[in-house]
Write an enzyme that holds these catalytic residues in place. Structure first.
Site, PDB file in Angstrom:
ATOM      1  N   LYS A 168       0.859  -1.189   0.000  1.00  0.00           N
ATOM      2  CA  LYS A 168       0.000   0.000   0.000  1.00  0.00           C
ATOM      3  C   LYS A 168       0.890   1.232   0.000  1.00  0.00           C
ATOM      4  CE  LYS A 168      -3.949   1.829   2.688  1.00  0.00           C
ATOM      5  NZ  LYS A 168      -4.766   1.592   3.908  1.00  0.00           N
ATOM      6  N   SER A 228      -9.736   1.673   2.936  1.00  0.00           N
ATOM      7  CA  SER A 228      -8.850   2.438   2.081  1.00  0.00           C
ATOM      8  C   SER A 228      -7.830   1.595   1.310  1.00  0.00           C
ATOM      9  CB  SER A 228      -8.093   3.464   2.913  1.00  0.00           C
ATOM     10  OG  SER A 228      -7.231   2.811   3.838  1.00  0.00           O
ATOM     11  N   SER A 239      -9.899  -0.859   7.039  1.00  0.00           N
ATOM     12  CA  SER A 239      -9.323  -0.591   5.719  1.00  0.00           C
ATOM     13  C   SER A 239      -8.592  -1.767   5.064  1.00  0.00           C
ATOM     14  CB  SER A 239      -8.362   0.599   5.794  1.00  0.00           C
ATOM     15  OG  SER A 239      -9.076   1.800   5.758  1.00  0.00           O
TER      16      SER A 239
END
Lengths: 488, 104
Positions: free
Chosen positions: A79, A154, A178
């Site tokens: 990420k 996210s 997330s």
């Protein structure tokens, strides 16, 4: 089947059996990315040459008998809120455009030590604030199951990459769901470890008492393999757990016979899609048939968890994001004074949701409101932890849907509060600090994946993984997105 | 304790003051939109006040850690030139910034 669609477990076995090389795996994943990225946009940066160099190095080491374990030679996505030395790291924000960190996050160091091949940096909601990737300053990712829908967030880019075959596994970060919510919406496994068991050093901070890095993978075994390589005490993170760590695999094949499973009764009713509650009921029936005792458990304070979260997380974010001041890195918009420079830089560099949360947190922490908001939210957190602890006296794990809905269309939740509600089932585990996992169990009538969530007490990863693996086996979920079926 | 007195409702936010505290130079029309959005979110968040927390200690760490100490030894740090290379402006080995107060 393409090598890009292998589980980490099978890819690792194949490397040792000589049926393929790390270069083969890496090329297959890069080839898949070249075919899917125009539609999916899972990545902000793909580092093709560095990935192939790492793959060649892994092949040479494995050929020489230097085996670093399960992730050796395996292509993994990060990420883009995790610092990787020399590789652009933006947290999907304009304020960090062009930023190349001078150091590696501890998870990156650990993945390198494990011989993993780092493919690139996956898209996210700006600074991990959001549930759809629609808050990325560089455009959203799209769900490989239906590109008219969000992948969740996210960590939506990480989940979309694993679902599309442009990585065999990925790291996400989970502050209020997330990792688990995008895992659920993309039909993959997403796991948030016990707070403090994976170092946050080099993770661009959102809400420090809630943030936790964890794996997004195709199977429960793969999640175990990734977590084994990244967890452990780190002196560079003051909140890192310095005590004993459990053996993650000690209960992996234990099944559920005699296990007590609590279903959280508050996570049902209005707002929950029938297909989602139906999938959970079906899973519970299967677990019951397999010998588990399923009981209802009430946790009244989870009804207030969302309210507490939307005070604690913005308060911590307003403090953490004070570091983006136009002085040391990232964007600068000039001004006559330092304050003018900072205020202009931050207004230009941050997107609307980040600005909203900074203001919310600044207000909740400001003089006269602290006790009523932030102080009270932290007391609510204590009450919630006490309720969880009491529940775990009676049951081994708790279960719920991961998300009240399947993947939703773009722009469907333009009102901030309605977007926040999609994390209602996942937020409590962040407040309590406990581990939780989302496991895909089936598809709804439109062919969109549904996940169920398993929660366990702190350091309860062994039982968590054992129950999750049983769910996975009973569900037999092996569907893949149509775009992957067409390419495979 | 009567919790209804904890907070004036509806929540009125001095949004310009909050934006100044947060160092965000936002145009007037955006501030108006943000004020109403924040009020709605805060009214939802204010539900935590309905919880009886008499005698409850706040949890500042989910697992209750307090302090983490390490040995007081000198270790390496990041390379200064490499760090300054990421700064918008650097001079003589320092981050460069305009004056803290106006010249006038």
């Amino acid at each position: 089947m393409s090598l890009a669609d292998l589980t980490i477990t099978d890819a690792a076995a194949g490397l040792r059996a000589g049926s393929h090389s790390s270069v083969d795996l890496t090329e297959a994943v890069l080839e898949r990315a070249s075919m899917t990225e125009a539609e999916v946009h899972a990545y902000l940066t793909i580092d093709r040459e560095a990935a192939l160099d790492a793959a060649r190095a892994a092949d040479a080491e494995l050929a020489a008998g230097e085996d670093r374990g399960m992730l050796h030679g395996i292509p993994i996505a990060l990420k883009d809120n995790m610092c990787q030395r020399g590789v652009e790291t933006t947290a999907a924000s304009q304020i960090l455009a062009g930023y190349r960190p001078p150091y590696d996050a501890t998870v990156v160091t650990r993945l390198r030590d494990a011989g993993a091949v780092l493919i690139g940096k996956a898209n996210l909601d700006e600074f991990a604030m959001g549930s759809s990737t629609e808050n990325s300053a560089y455009g959203p990712s799209r769900n490989p199951w239906d590109t008219g829908r969000v992948p969740g967030g996210s960590s939506g880019g990480s989940a979309a990459a694993v679902a599309a075959g442009s990585a065999l596994g990925a790291l996400g970060s989970d502050t209020g769901g997330s990792i688990r919510q995008p895992g659920s919406l993309c039909g993959v496994v997403g796991m948030k470890p016990t707070y403090g068991t994976v170092s946050r050093y080099g993770l661009i901070a959102f809400a420090s008492s809630l943030d936790q890095i964890g794996p997004i993978t195709r199977t429960v075994d793969d999640a175990v393999a990734v977590l084994e390589s990244i967890s452990g005490h780190d002196p560079l993170d003051a909140t890192s757990w310095a005590g004993d760590y459990p053996d993650l695999t000690s209960e992996i094949d234990a099944g559920v016979a005699g296990k007590r499973i609590g279903v959280v009764s508050e996570f049902a009713g209005e707002g929950y899609e029938p297909a989602v509650t139906g999938a959970l009921s079906h899973t519970l029936d299967q677990l019951s048939d397999a010998g588990a005792e399923v009981v209802e458990v009430s946790l009244p304070t989870v009804e207030l968890a969302l309210s507490a979260y939307y005070l604690i997380a913005p308060a911590e974010c307003s403090a953490n994001l004070a570091r983006f001041d136009g002085m040391r890195y990232g964007l600068r918009v000039d001004g006559e004074t330092t304050e003018e420079l900072m205020a202009r830089t931050r207004a230009r560099g941050f997107g609307p949701e980040v600005i909203r949360r900074i203001l919310l947190g600044t207000y909740a922490l400001s003089a006269g409101y602290y006790d009523a908001f932030y102080g009270q939210a932290h007391k609510a957190r204590t009450v919630l932890r006490t309720e969880f602890a009491a529940a775990y006296e009676k049951v081994d794990v708790l279960m719920s849907p991961t998300s009240p809905t399947v993947a939703f269309p773009f722009d469907a939740k333009s009102d901030p509060l309605s977007m926040y509600l999609s994390d209602v089932c996942t937020i409590p585990s962040n407040l309590s600090g406990d581990p939780a996992i989302s496991v895909p169990v089936g598809l709804d009538g439109r062919g969109l994946p549904i996940g169920v969530q398993v929660m366990a007490p702190a350091m309860g990863e062994p039982v968590l993984f054992g129950v999750a693996k049983t769910i996975e086996r009973l569900a037999g979920f092996d569907a893949r997105p149509a775009m992957v079926e067409e390419l495979a | 304790m009567d919790r209804s007195t904890l907070l004036p409702m509806p929540i009125d936010i001095d949004i310009a003051h909050v934006a100044r505290l947060a160092r965000l130079d936002l145009p007037e029309d955006e501030l108006d939109t943000l004020r109403s959005q924040l009020s709605a979110i805060l009214e939802h968040a204010a539900k935590v006040q309905s919880l009886d927390t008499e005698g409850v200690e706040p949890s500042n760490h989910p697992l209750g850690f307090v302090n983490a100490f390490r040995e007081d030894v000198v270790t390496g740090s990041l390379d200064r030139d490499e760090v300054l290379a990421m700064a918008p402006e650097a001079r003589d080995g320092y981050f460069a910034a305009p004056p803290a107060m106006s010249q006038e």
